[in-house]
Enzyme design. Structure first.
Site, PDB file in Angstrom:
ATOM      1  N   ARG A  60       0.829  -1.205   0.000  1.00 61.03           N
ATOM      2  CA  ARG A  60       0.000   0.000   0.000  1.00 61.03           C
ATOM      3  C   ARG A  60       0.866   1.259   0.000  1.00 61.03           C
ATOM      4  NH1 ARG A  60      -4.173   1.246   3.630  1.00 61.03           N
ATOM      5  NH2 ARG A  60      -5.356   1.878   1.811  1.00 61.03           N
ATOM      6  N   HIS A 110      -5.634   8.659  11.987  1.00 57.08           N
ATOM      7  CA  HIS A 110      -5.376   7.220  11.884  1.00 57.08           C
ATOM      8  C   HIS A 110      -3.961   6.914  11.416  1.00 57.08           C
ATOM      9  CE1 HIS A 110      -9.987   6.385  11.507  1.00 57.08           C
ATOM     10  NE2 HIS A 110      -9.588   6.533  12.749  1.00 57.08           N
ATOM     11  N   CYS A 137      15.464   1.026  13.568  1.00 59.97           N
ATOM     12  CA  CYS A 137      14.944   2.351  13.897  1.00 59.97           C
ATOM     13  C   CYS A 137      16.098   3.359  13.817  1.00 59.97           C
ATOM     14  CB  CYS A 137      14.353   2.348  15.302  1.00 59.97           C
ATOM     15  SG  CYS A 137      13.939   4.003  15.933  1.00 59.97           S
ATOM     16  N   ALA A 220     -17.016  13.548  -4.798  1.00 58.58           N
ATOM     17  CA  ALA A 220     -16.240  14.539  -4.041  1.00 58.58           C
ATOM     18  C   ALA A 220     -15.534  15.516  -4.968  1.00 58.58           C
ATOM     19  CB  ALA A 220     -15.216  13.834  -3.150  1.00 58.58           C
TER      20      ALA A 220
END
Length: 233
Positions: A60, A110, A137, A220
């Site tokens: 994604r 979110h 990280c 929209a």
């Protein structure tokens, strides 16, 4: 637009990005891009099969970088640039299309696909590459990065700020939302209780349409530019 409107809060959902080619969150079968929501959008799913979840979000993340903002995103960016009162675009979407259209006053309740969260130190990092393979990280070095996306069972970001803005809003506008996912689905009731006028712009009436003072139905990419033109006069 009424002279009494000074502070605006806008909530955007999957419907505003669908016309850019991003799938809406889940279909009627409880699936999200052919995966069970429980498998790819919960902490339990991640604990069960982290590699599956990382691959899902890697795909994604790659896909969202190939799409472009549409006329609705661009219209809201224009409103953001020109509106002299307070304005906050609270989005449920994890894409960055509002920002790429030019909007500045955006809050991702979110989380964001193009961000990684370290489960060890809690730091968030801008991230456009895959997370499968457990990269370290940048802050603490732990191989504990996960998608910076709020899953079911987790608390959305900056809720205190959102409720404070709803409390101060003169106008609350919901664009492209289903009205089914809380706490965002309850924002219209909060805004009404605080005295704001409420407007829904959606392809069809949402589950919470009856809470709105006005609902306009349509795409929209057509409704939002028309409304922004009204607001800016």
């Amino acid at each position: 637009m009424s002279d009494s409107i000074r502070n605006i809060v806008i909530l955007t959902g999957a419907g505003i990005s669908a016309e850019s080619g991003i799938d809406t969150f889940r279909d009627g079968g409880g699936l999200w891009e052919q995966h069970r929501v429980e498998d790819v959008a919960t902490p339990e799913g991640f604990a069960r099969d982290p590699a599956l979840v990382q691959r899902f979000y890697d795909a994604r993340r790659e896909a969202v970088q190939k799409v472009e903002p549409n006329a609705a995103h661009r219209a809201l960016a224009e409103l953001d640039a020109e509106w002299e009162g307070d304005l906050l675009i609270v989005t449920q979407n994890v894409d960055d299309l509002h920002e790429r259209a030019g909007a500045k006053r955006v809050l991702h309740m979110h989380g964001e696909l193009l961000s990684a969260l370290c489960a060890s130190c809690g730091q968030r990092h801008k991230w456009s590459e895959p997370l499968v393979g457990s990269p370290a990280c940048p802050d603490c070095g732990a191989e504990a990065l996960r998608p910076d996306v709020v899953w079911f069972g987790e608390m959305p970001y900056e809720m205190d700020r959102i409720y404070e803005e709803l409390r101060r809003a003169d106008l609350f506008v919901s664009i492209g939302t289903s009205g089914a996912v809380y706490p965002a689905a309850g924002f219209v009731r909060d805004a009404r209780e605080f005295g704001a006028h409420t407007l829904e712009l959606n392809l069809q009436r949402s589950e919470g349409s009856y809470w709105f003072d006005e609902t306009r139905k349509g795409r929209a990419s057509e409704l939002v530019p028309e409304w922004v033109a009204e607001v800016l006069g």
